[in-house]
Design a protein around this motif. Structure first.
Motif, PDB file in Angstrom:
ATOM      1  N   LEU A  89      24.299  60.999 -20.640  1.00  0.00           N
ATOM      2  CA  LEU A  89      23.259  61.437 -19.710  1.00  0.00           C
ATOM      3  C   LEU A  89      22.481  60.229 -19.188  1.00  0.00           C
ATOM      4  N   GLU A  90      22.179  59.294 -20.069  1.00  0.00           N
ATOM      5  CA  GLU A  90      21.415  58.111 -19.660  1.00  0.00           C
ATOM      6  C   GLU A  90      22.161  57.302 -18.619  1.00  0.00           C
ATOM      7  N   ILE A  91      23.465  57.084 -18.834  1.00  0.00           N
ATOM      8  CA  ILE A  91      24.202  56.278 -17.868  1.00  0.00           C
ATOM      9  C   ILE A  91      24.391  57.043 -16.561  1.00  0.00           C
ATOM     10  N   GLY A  92      24.430  58.373 -16.635  1.00  0.00           N
ATOM     11  CA  GLY A  92      24.500  59.161 -15.414  1.00  0.00           C
ATOM     12  C   GLY A  92      23.244  59.011 -14.574  1.00  0.00           C
ATOM     13  N   ILE A  93      22.091  59.026 -15.246  1.00  0.00           N
ATOM     14  CA  ILE A  93      20.823  58.812 -14.546  1.00  0.00           C
ATOM     15  C   ILE A  93      20.803  57.419 -13.925  1.00  0.00           C
ATOM     16  N   ARG A  94      21.240  56.424 -14.689  1.00  0.00           N
ATOM     17  CA  ARG A  94      21.197  55.042 -14.207  1.00  0.00           C
ATOM     18  C   ARG A  94      22.151  54.837 -13.035  1.00  0.00           C
ATOM     19  N   LEU A  95      23.335  55.428 -13.096  1.00  0.00           N
ATOM     20  CA  LEU A  95      24.277  55.311 -11.977  1.00  0.00           C
ATOM     21  C   LEU A  95      23.678  55.919 -10.713  1.00  0.00           C
ATOM     22  N   TYR A  96      23.015  57.075 -10.878  1.00  0.00           N
ATOM     23  CA  TYR A  96      22.391  57.709  -9.713  1.00  0.00           C
ATOM     24  C   TYR A  96      21.281  56.835  -9.143  1.00  0.00           C
ATOM     25  N   MET A  97      20.453  56.280 -10.013  1.00  0.00           N
ATOM     26  CA  MET A  97      19.352  55.432  -9.554  1.00  0.00           C
ATOM     27  C   MET A  97      19.868  54.150  -8.885  1.00  0.00           C
ATOM     28  N   GLU A  98      21.046  53.693  -9.295  1.00  0.00           N
ATOM     29  CA  GLU A  98      21.652  52.498  -8.703  1.00  0.00           C
ATOM     30  C   GLU A  98      22.470  52.809  -7.458  1.00  0.00           C
ATOM     31  N   GLY A  99      22.551  54.081  -7.085  1.00  0.00           N
ATOM     32  CA  GLY A  99      23.282  54.472  -5.882  1.00  0.00           C
ATOM     33  C   GLY A  99      24.777  54.575  -6.077  1.00  0.00           C
ATOM     34  N   VAL A 100      25.221  54.720  -7.328  1.00  0.00           N
ATOM     35  CA  VAL A 100      26.649  54.870  -7.618  1.00  0.00           C
ATOM     36  C   VAL A 100      26.974  56.355  -7.728  1.00  0.00           C
ATOM     37  N   ASP A 101      27.821  56.850  -6.841  1.00  0.00           N
ATOM     38  CA  ASP A 101      28.190  58.268  -6.838  1.00  0.00           C
ATOM     39  C   ASP A 101      29.324  58.522  -7.826  1.00  0.00           C
ATOM     40  N   VAL A 102      29.132  59.508  -8.690  1.00  0.00           N
ATOM     41  CA  VAL A 102      30.162  59.926  -9.636  1.00  0.00           C
ATOM     42  C   VAL A 102      30.913  61.101  -9.030  1.00  0.00           C
ATOM     43  N   GLU A 103      32.223  60.982  -8.903  1.00  0.00           N
ATOM     44  CA  GLU A 103      33.049  62.067  -8.358  1.00  0.00           C
ATOM     45  C   GLU A 103      33.471  62.997  -9.480  1.00  0.00           C
ATOM     46  N   TYR A 104      33.395  64.297  -9.212  1.00  0.00           N
ATOM     47  CA  TYR A 104      33.937  65.274 -10.160  1.00  0.00           C
ATOM     48  C   TYR A 104      35.333  65.660  -9.715  1.00  0.00           C
ATOM     49  N   VAL A 105      36.280  65.705 -10.653  1.00  0.00           N
ATOM     50  CA  VAL A 105      37.652  66.081 -10.307  1.00  0.00           C
ATOM     51  C   VAL A 105      38.105  67.248 -11.178  1.00  0.00           C
ATOM     52  N   ASP A 106      38.731  68.220 -10.529  1.00  0.00           N
ATOM     53  CA  ASP A 106      39.231  69.411 -11.208  1.00  0.00           C
ATOM     54  C   ASP A 106      40.609  69.206 -11.818  1.00  0.00           C
ATOM     55  N   ASP A 107      41.388  68.311 -11.212  1.00  0.00           N
ATOM     56  CA  ASP A 107      42.808  68.249 -11.536  1.00  0.00           C
ATOM     57  C   ASP A 107      43.173  67.177 -12.561  1.00  0.00           C
TER      58      ASP A 107
ATOM     59  N   MET B 234      14.082  59.996 -11.241  1.00  0.00           N
ATOM     60  CA  MET B 234      14.988  60.462 -10.191  1.00  0.00           C
ATOM     61  C   MET B 234      14.258  61.230  -9.102  1.00  0.00           C
ATOM     62  N   ALA B 235      13.111  61.806  -9.448  1.00  0.00           N
ATOM     63  CA  ALA B 235      12.345  62.583  -8.473  1.00  0.00           C
ATOM     64  C   ALA B 235      11.905  61.739  -7.285  1.00  0.00           C
ATOM     65  N   LYS B 236      11.895  60.414  -7.435  1.00  0.00           N
ATOM     66  CA  LYS B 236      11.514  59.522  -6.342  1.00  0.00           C
ATOM     67  C   LYS B 236      12.506  59.592  -5.186  1.00  0.00           C
ATOM     68  N   LYS B 237      13.705  60.119  -5.454  1.00  0.00           N
ATOM     69  CA  LYS B 237      14.766  60.124  -4.443  1.00  0.00           C
ATOM     70  C   LYS B 237      14.850  61.440  -3.680  1.00  0.00           C
ATOM     71  N   GLY B 238      13.791  62.208  -3.676  1.00  0.00           N
ATOM     72  CA  GLY B 238      13.770  63.420  -2.866  1.00  0.00           C
ATOM     73  C   GLY B 238      14.292  64.639  -3.604  1.00  0.00           C
ATOM     74  N   LEU B 239      14.695  65.663  -2.830  1.00  0.00           N
ATOM     75  CA  LEU B 239      15.107  66.937  -3.413  1.00  0.00           C
ATOM     76  C   LEU B 239      16.312  66.791  -4.331  1.00  0.00           C
ATOM     77  N   ARG B 240      17.285  65.973  -3.938  1.00  0.00           N
ATOM     78  CA  ARG B 240      18.458  65.765  -4.798  1.00  0.00           C
ATOM     79  C   ARG B 240      18.025  65.154  -6.127  1.00  0.00           C
ATOM     80  N   GLY B 241      17.108  64.226  -6.062  1.00  0.00           N
ATOM     81  CA  GLY B 241      16.621  63.598  -7.277  1.00  0.00           C
ATOM     82  C   GLY B 241      15.818  64.552  -8.147  1.00  0.00           C
ATOM     83  N   ILE B 242      15.030  65.410  -7.516  1.00  0.00           N
ATOM     84  CA  ILE B 242      14.251  66.400  -8.269  1.00  0.00           C
ATOM     85  C   ILE B 242      15.198  67.357  -8.985  1.00  0.00           C
ATOM     86  N   GLU B 243      16.226  67.805  -8.257  1.00  0.00           N
ATOM     87  CA  GLU B 243      17.215  68.696  -8.877  1.00  0.00           C
ATOM     88  C   GLU B 243      17.922  67.978 -10.016  1.00  0.00           C
TER      89      GLU B 243
END
Length: 422
Positions: A220-238, A273-282
């Protein structure tokens, strides 16, 4: 008093909103990829282990030995005692497999992962748990998706559920994948990696500073940090990683409490994360969902304890409770639950309250491996912490009944419901 009523209403809205959002996110629309092109990037698979049965590691080695990929290595980092490590060292493994032990196991699991990263030679890093099992083309899919994305959150699936608890856990996992991962990803919301099924480019991980050591919820921590650094994590189903469900209610309780503890521990950090707007608040709400679920009940508990000092309207209690129950009903219908057991939500509520508050207070935390084999289950088991939570609600209810009878009855009912846990 208006303040108490407003607090009850706001907490009910917050808890209910998150439950309804999950129902809204849920989708059966799969993210499909017609063909995976095999990449030529080197891959390092890193697995941190501690107190795992040798049979589990043996099966892991056998599974990862059959991957349809040429340029890969497997690094297993052990934080076991010397006796257990010597036993593991006798296991047969291919030349591209490394089994190493940390003499000084510091930094919890994140410390072990960082140690594995320091030994890794791959351009791509894949992080799995000891019980993870994948198909032969697993790395083909990972390398295909990482050719266009910096990081991947892979789909988890529970394999071979045997008892009712495991079937329920499997259903919860499927819903979570379809809602909190697939659904949120399709709506452009930040995706957070699962440490049991996560892949990232080596350079990206090193650029953000690696894993944060000493954190209970390192994924969870690295997910928050990646988001704050502007790194998008892709979710894959397959690209699927199969895992195991807890065998007993006790194991599930410990696991849920660990998740909640890690979330509470990261509250101040995740709120950034809330600093980044609605996406960050969510995203901040997602990161604290283990505290959001029970916050309404906790506020009712506090209102009951404070009833000698502050009055709260019975209409506020009934209206807020109705909103919470309706949202739960919508969630249940939307998730198309085939099996149900009242012990699941009550176990979750207790584990989340205890774990999240403990994380907020940063009390001591002892990590315990979730057993990977069937154990004899004590159907009469009730965790001491659940007894404590139930009695606190009981005490709150008895106090409230002297001043606000109906409110006190509601708290007494909650107290009794909590005791249905085995």
């Amino acid at each position: 008093m208006f303040f108490i009523d407003a607090l009850i209403i706001l907490s009910a809205i917050l808890s209910s909103l998150w439950v309804l959002l999950q129902a809204f996110y849920f989708t059966r629309k799969e993210i499909t990829c017609k063909h995976h092109e095999k990449g030529n990037s080197s891959v390092s698979i890193i697995v941190a282990i501690k107190d795992e049965e040798p049979s589990v590691i043996k099966e892991l080695i056998e599974n990862l030995s059959s991957l349809n990929y040429e340029n890969y290595e497997v690094i297993i980092i052990s934080d076991d005692k010397e006796e257990r490590f010597r036993e593991l060292s006798t296991l047969s493994r291919p030349p591209n497999f490394k089994l190493v032990r940390r003499d000084l196991p510091r930094g919890r699991k994140a410390g072990a992962l960082n140690y594995g990263v320091s030994l890794a030679k791959g351009d791509i890093l894949v992080f799995l748990d000891a019980e993870a099992r994948v198909d032969p083309d697993f790395l083909v899919g990972v390398s295909h998706h990482l050719a266009r994305s910096p990081a991947l959150s892979l789909r988890l699936r529970v394999r071979d559920p045997k008892n009712k608890l495991q079937r329920l856990y499997s259903g919860i996992t499927e819903f979570s994948m379809n809602s909190l991962f697939r659904g949120r990803y399709l709506k452009g919301l930040p995706v957070f990696p699962n440490g049991s099924a996560f892949a990232i480019r080596s350079k990206v991980l090193r650029d953000v500073g690696g894993w944060k050591e000493g954190i209970v919820a390192e994924d969870l921590e690295i997910g928050i940090r990646l988001y704050m650094e502007g790194v998008d994590v892709e979710y894959v189903d397959d690209v699927i990683v199969e895992t195991l469900a807890p065998y007993s209610w006790k194991d599930l309780f410990i696991q849920l409490k660990r998740w909640a503890y890690g979330s509470g521990q990261l509250l101040p950090y995740s709120l950034q994360m809330a600093k980044k707007g609605l996406r960050g608040i969510e995203g901040a709400i997602y990161a604290n969902q283990w505290g959001v679920y029970p916050v309404f009940l906790v506020v009712l508990l506090i209102a009951g304890l404070l009833s000698p000092l502050f009055f709260s309207s019975v209409y506020t209690w009934i209206g807020s409770l109705s909103l919470f129950l309706i949202s739960t009903l919508v969630f249940s219908v939307r998730s198309n639950t085939k099996e149900y057991d009242i012990r699941i939500p009550t176990l979750m509520i207790s584990a989340f309250i205890i774990g999240y508050i403990s994380g907020l207070m940063k009390t001591g935390f002892n990590w315990k491996v979730t057993p990977k084999k069937e154990v004899s289950e004590d159907e009469t088991w009730i965790p001491l912490e659940v007894n404590l939570v139930s009695f606190i609600f009981l005490g709150s209810g008895l106090i409230a009944m002297q001043y606000e009878f109906l409110q006190g009855c509601i708290l007494l009912i909650i107290s009794l419901i909590l005791l249905v846990i085995p």
